[in-house]
Write an enzyme that holds these catalytic residues in place. Structure first.
Site, PDB file in Angstrom:
ATOM      1  N   GLU A   1      -6.316  41.705   7.874  1.00 53.09           N
ATOM      2  CA  GLU A   1      -6.847  42.070   6.555  1.00 53.09           C
ATOM      3  C   GLU A   1      -6.491  41.033   5.484  1.00 53.09           C
ATOM      4  O   GLU A   1      -5.431  40.419   5.549  1.00 53.09           O
ATOM      5  CB  GLU A   1      -6.236  43.412   6.114  1.00 53.09           C
ATOM      6  CG  GLU A   1      -6.558  44.533   7.052  1.00 53.09           C
ATOM      7  CD  GLU A   1      -5.679  45.773   6.859  1.00 53.09           C
ATOM      8  OE1 GLU A   1      -6.191  46.883   7.058  1.00 53.09           O
ATOM      9  OE2 GLU A   1      -4.499  45.627   6.518  1.00 53.09           O
TER      10      GLU A   1
ATOM     11  N   ASP B   1      -2.850  54.076   8.160  1.00 50.54           N
ATOM     12  CA  ASP B   1      -3.338  53.113   7.155  1.00 50.54           C
ATOM     13  C   ASP B   1      -4.544  52.330   7.643  1.00 50.54           C
ATOM     14  O   ASP B   1      -4.776  51.209   7.203  1.00 50.54           O
ATOM     15  CB  ASP B   1      -2.196  52.159   6.744  1.00 50.54           C
ATOM     16  CG  ASP B   1      -1.648  51.365   7.919  1.00 50.54           C
ATOM     17  OD1 ASP B   1      -2.058  51.636   9.061  1.00 50.54           O
ATOM     18  OD2 ASP B   1      -0.817  50.467   7.694  1.00 50.54           O
TER      19      ASP B   1
HETATM   20  N1  LIG Z   1       1.266  52.029   3.976  1.00 51.23           N
HETATM   21  C1  LIG Z   1       1.699  50.794   3.930  1.00 51.23           C
HETATM   22  O1  LIG Z   1       1.724  50.169   2.881  1.00 51.23           O
HETATM   23  C2  LIG Z   1       2.222  50.166   5.197  1.00 51.23           C
HETATM   24  C3  LIG Z   1       2.933  48.954   5.127  1.00 51.23           C
HETATM   25  C4  LIG Z   1       3.483  48.447   6.301  1.00 51.23           C
HETATM   26  C5  LIG Z   1       3.298  49.105   7.515  1.00 51.23           C
HETATM   27  N2  LIG Z   1       2.558  50.257   7.538  1.00 51.23           N
HETATM   28  C6  LIG Z   1       2.350  50.971   8.790  1.00 51.23           C
HETATM   29  O2  LIG Z   1       3.575  51.607   9.110  1.00 51.23           O
HETATM   30  C7  LIG Z   1       3.644  51.803  10.532  1.00 51.23           C
HETATM   31  C8  LIG Z   1       4.996  51.368  11.040  1.00 51.23           C
HETATM   32  O3  LIG Z   1       5.123  49.971  10.898  1.00 51.23           O
HETATM   33  P1  LIG Z   1       6.352  49.214  11.587  1.00 51.23           P
HETATM   34  O4  LIG Z   1       6.247  47.789  11.157  1.00 51.23           O
HETATM   35  O5  LIG Z   1       7.607  49.955  11.327  1.00 51.23           O
HETATM   36  O6  LIG Z   1       5.936  49.382  13.127  1.00 51.23           O
HETATM   37  P2  LIG Z   1       6.866  49.324  14.420  1.00 51.23           P
HETATM   38  O7  LIG Z   1       5.938  49.138  15.573  1.00 51.23           O
HETATM   39  O8  LIG Z   1       7.987  48.360  14.224  1.00 51.23           O
HETATM   40  O9  LIG Z   1       7.522  50.785  14.487  1.00 51.23           O
HETATM   41  C9  LIG Z   1       6.801  51.951  14.744  1.00 51.23           C
HETATM   42  C10 LIG Z   1       7.726  52.977  15.385  1.00 51.23           C
HETATM   43  O10 LIG Z   1       6.991  54.210  15.531  1.00 51.23           O
HETATM   44  C11 LIG Z   1       7.446  54.809  16.732  1.00 51.23           C
HETATM   45  N3  LIG Z   1       6.469  55.831  17.142  1.00 51.23           N
HETATM   46  C12 LIG Z   1       5.216  55.656  17.658  1.00 51.23           C
HETATM   47  N4  LIG Z   1       4.653  56.867  17.895  1.00 51.23           N
HETATM   48  C13 LIG Z   1       5.554  57.804  17.508  1.00 51.23           C
HETATM   49  C14 LIG Z   1       5.548  59.231  17.490  1.00 51.23           C
HETATM   50  N5  LIG Z   1       4.516  59.923  17.944  1.00 51.23           N
HETATM   51  N6  LIG Z   1       6.644  59.879  16.993  1.00 51.23           N
HETATM   52  C15 LIG Z   1       7.727  59.179  16.545  1.00 51.23           C
HETATM   53  N7  LIG Z   1       7.791  57.832  16.546  1.00 51.23           N
HETATM   54  C16 LIG Z   1       6.720  57.143  17.015  1.00 51.23           C
HETATM   55  C17 LIG Z   1       7.592  53.639  17.697  1.00 51.23           C
HETATM   56  O11 LIG Z   1       8.409  53.964  18.823  1.00 51.23           O
HETATM   57  C18 LIG Z   1       8.220  52.575  16.779  1.00 51.23           C
HETATM   58  O12 LIG Z   1       9.630  52.599  16.828  1.00 51.23           O
HETATM   59  C19 LIG Z   1       2.482  51.015  11.109  1.00 51.23           C
HETATM   60  O13 LIG Z   1       1.470  51.944  11.459  1.00 51.23           O
HETATM   61  C20 LIG Z   1       2.035  50.111   9.985  1.00 51.23           C
HETATM   62  O14 LIG Z   1       0.674  49.800  10.077  1.00 51.23           O
HETATM   63  C21 LIG Z   1       2.034  50.795   6.426  1.00 51.23           C
END
Ligand SMILES: NC(=O)c1ccc[n+]([C@@H]2O[C@H](COP(=O)([O-])OP(=O)(O)OC[C@H]3O[C@@H](n4cnc5c(N)ncnc54)[C@H](O)[C@@H]3O)[C@@H](O)[C@H]2O)c1
Length: 347
Positions: free
Chosen positions: A64, A235
């Protein structure tokens, strides 16, 4: 060979320098500063060019671009989201960004934004909770303990006074990593074996999981009255975390509706379902939480203005810290029309 003029050099903040800047200022101080910066920019919402981010989707993720401008400074972020990256030993989210002068179009900053995105996302979450969470909230459930998690925990401690965080992740190693990383920071850290156990006694529930599907991290019966939900992981189109019934009984707050209706939890609702824009709560135009029993939801997707605020903050710290390199990224011929001649003379 020609030496570029001062204007043609662009400060570049590498990952190494970003880490130095953040540790030099202090992680919680940076979070608090970012809340101030983002709030200040949300208060002048009307000044910004706003557009939903430009997304290029694939089966495994999304790439993006997130642009905005306040008329004086232009900024954009490049960011990806690839939930399957983790299994390959790669980050789910990586980013870099740029600021430029609107007057000349010349870049004034190029920066890593993987760390900065985690900081600004956590700061935005805590900023929203400051306006929406129940008074006196002390306990937060944190579901999804990946790259973003510790940043979220610390922002809620620094800005909202959270002093206990209850962790849950489908991968216990992720929870153990969070608990180890956050030792000694004044937060009671409780590792939980189920999401139900994590939300027990929590006034704030943060979901920050990564999975490219319509997931149900929280079901309706898990959400009691009066809680604030900080939904961060949903997101992207087709990527949500909350059961639709939770949305139907929540007061929903969003960054930029045109983007959130496509990417956020509310993609599950009708296109005219009422939502409140966070900036209007911050300016006092509209109410945030109005009763103790109300369920409030910040449907976070991440908006370009937050990145702009974060980049400007880092830019403002460069004179004081000197923690950057100078990049020769803009061609700078002595005669602006003699670009070709400059190329020939460089041989
Ligand atoms: N809203 C925003 O501004 C914003 C900004 C950054 C990241 N994000 C989103 O936040 C999310 C997390 O990002 P990250 O960098 O920490 O990712 P990451 O991959 O480092 O961590 C995600 C974690 O979620 C866990 N997980 C997956 N399914 C699960 C479930 N059903 N129950 C419990 N835990 C579960 C995984 O085991 C992992 O530890 C992503 O989806 C990313 O796109 C959103």
């Amino acid at each position: 060979m020609k030496t570029p003029s001062k204007q043609a050099y662009v400060p570049f903040v590498s990952v190494a320098n970003m880490m130095k800047i953040v540790l030099h200022i202090g992680i919680e101080r940076v979070m608090a500063d970012l809340v101030q910066e983002i709030e200040a920019d949300f208060r002048r919402w009307g000044k910004f060019d706003k557009t939903p981010r430009v997304a290029s989707h694939s089966d495994v993720g999304v790439i993006e671009l997130m642009p905005t401008s306040d008329g004086e400074t232009y900024g954009f972020k490049y960011v990806n989201g690839h939930p399957s990256n983790m299994k390959k030993g790669l980050q789910t989210v990586t980013a870099f960004g740029l600021l430029a002068s609107v007057d000349t179009g010349y870049p004034i900053l190029l920066s890593e934004m993987t760390i900065l995105t985690a900081l600004r996302t956590a700061a935005t979450s805590a900023m929203a909770a400051k306006w929406l969470a129940p008074k006196g909230a002390r306990v937060m459930a944190l579901i999804g303990n990946g790259a973003q998690a510790e940043f979220q925990a610390l922002a809620f401690k620094a800005i909202c006074g959270i002093d206990e965080v209850r962790f849950y992740d489908i991968d216990p190693a992720a929870t153990a990593k969070c608990v180890a990383n956050l030792q000694g920071r004044g937060i009671k850290l409780t590792a939980c074996k189920t999401p139900e156990a994590a939300i027990e006694g929590a006034q704030i529930i943060t979901t920050v999981t990564a999975d490219k599907q319509l997931a149900t991290i929280l079901t309706d019966n898990m959400v009691g009255s009066g809680v604030h939900i900080n939904g961060v992981g949903g997101d992207c189109p087709g990527k949500t975390e909350l059961h639709r019934d939770i949305l139907l009984r929540s007061s929903i707050f969003v960054e930029y509706p045109a983007q959130t209706r496509v990417e956020g939890e509310i993609q599950q609702l009708d296109a005219d379902h009422p939502v409140t824009e966070l900036w209007q709560v911050i300016t006092g135009e509209l109410a945030g939480r109005t009763s103790a029993a109300q369920v409030t939801l910040f449907d976070s997707v991440g908006f370009a203005i937050e990145d702009f605020s974060a980049l400007r903050y880092i830019h403002s710290k460069l004179a004081e810290t000197g923690m950057c390199e100078q990049l020769d990224i803009v061609a700078d011929p002595d005669d602006p029309r003699d670009l070709f001649g400059m190329l020939l003379r460089s041989a």
